[in-house]
Design an enzyme around this catalytic site. Structure first.
Site, PDB file in Angstrom:
ATOM      1  N   ARG A  58      -3.787 -10.398   3.673  1.00  0.00           N
ATOM      2  CA  ARG A  58      -4.185 -11.741   4.128  1.00  0.00           C
ATOM      3  C   ARG A  58      -2.977 -12.620   4.454  1.00  0.00           C
ATOM      4  O   ARG A  58      -3.144 -13.681   5.042  1.00  0.00           O
ATOM      5  CB  ARG A  58      -5.062 -12.414   3.076  1.00  0.00           C
ATOM      6  N   HIS A 118       0.844  -1.209   0.000  1.00  0.00           N
ATOM      7  CA  HIS A 118       0.000   0.000   0.000  1.00  0.00           C
ATOM      8  C   HIS A 118       0.874   1.252   0.000  1.00  0.00           C
ATOM      9  O   HIS A 118       0.562   2.236  -0.686  1.00  0.00           O
ATOM     10  CB  HIS A 118      -0.888   0.038   1.252  1.00  0.00           C
TER      11      HIS A 118
END
Ligand code: PAF
Length: 281
Positions: free
Chosen positions: A186, A37
């Protein structure tokens, strides 16, 4: 960095920046931020004057049996990680985004139908709807999306074209750990042993790229070899391991032009996706 929860306040923040002559970039995320990110935020900073990050775990893109409840929510750590990299973080509640009576959604484009669309039939309706809403709330000049979710990127690009949304979608390359595992929120669900198995995805993708580079063009052969590499890593529950046209994501018989290898597979209870762009010399 300003943290904003209210829709009108967020829109006002973008408009004020634009009135001051700033070009605004938006990075939509579901939080649980990692270096992948941050690379999107970095790309936004390179070409925009002001950067807004959205942090919202969007319930409408999860099916009832999926991991909405256990999806990591780490706002405090996310804000610390962002530091002064972004000027604004917009983090609304589900009730603000979907108030009582909410009943409109975006019918996603045809590129949404296959692959993730088969494994997760309602997923892209939820993604397209929330991304359109976020782009309405934050009418930025540019929006940054990772290529790791390649089909999502295709869906968003097509939606923006089809619905004349005045924003430039900027694709950003996948960030990987040193061993090659694609960064994902995840990954934190994986045990040490599962993480080792998960390397099967990148190894299968790299194997495919090498086979294409050395002249193998037959997609049936490439796909069967991908399955073989995944099996060697103990990965048996495979949603897809396939080579597709890079623009339409339609199946191919032979690799002739720009193509992409894509995998979605389960390691333990964690579903992972990854992809690799294939070049035919
Ligand atoms: O890629 C994601 O994190 C999400 O799908 C997005 C684009 C933020 C929409 O909820």
């Amino acid at each position: 960095m300003q943290v904003i929860h209210e829709i009108e306040e967020a829109r006002h923040w973008v408009r004020t920046a634009q009135q001051q002559g700033q070009r605004v970039g938006v990075v939509p995320t579901m939080g649980a931020l990692h270096a992948g990110h941050l690379s999107l935020v970095h790309a936004a900073r390179q070409s925009c004057d002001a950067v807004a990050v959205t942090i919202f775990v969007n319930p409408t893109q999860f099916a009832p049996h999926e991991d909405l409840q256990r999806y990591p929510r780490t706002l405090k750590e996310d804000l610390q990680l962002l530091g002064d990299q972004a000027q604004m973080v917009f983090t609304p509640t589900p009730e603000q985004m979907y108030p009582p009576g909410f009943s409109t959604s975006v019918d996603p484009p045809s590129v949404a139908r296959d692959l993730e669309g088969v494994a997760r039939p309602h997923h892209f309706r939820g993604v397209a709807t929330v991304v359109l809403k976020l782009l309405q709330i934050l009418p930025a000049e540019r929006a940054f999306f990772g290529q790791k979710d390649f089909q999502q990127l295709c869906v968003v690009q097509q939606m923006v074209r089809d619905l004349d949304v005045p924003v430039e979608i900027v694709p950003c390359p996948t960030l990987r750990d040193p061993d090659g595992l694609a960064m994902s929120s995840r990954n934190r669900y994986l045990s040490g042993q599962q993480r080792e198995s998960a390397l099967g995805l990148i190894r299968a993708l790299r194997h495919t790229a090498e086979r294409v580079a050395s002249g193998q063009r037959c997609v049936a052969v490439l796909e069967s070899e991908m399955q073989g590499v995944l099996a060697q890593h103990g990965i048996e529950r495979i949603d897809y391991a396939t080579v597709r046209d890079r623009t339409t994501l339609q199946p191919l018989v032979n690799v002739t032009g720009a193509a992409i290898a894509l995998i979605a597979a389960h390691v333990g209870t964690t579903r992972l996706i990854d992809n690799w762009l294939l070049e035919v010399g």
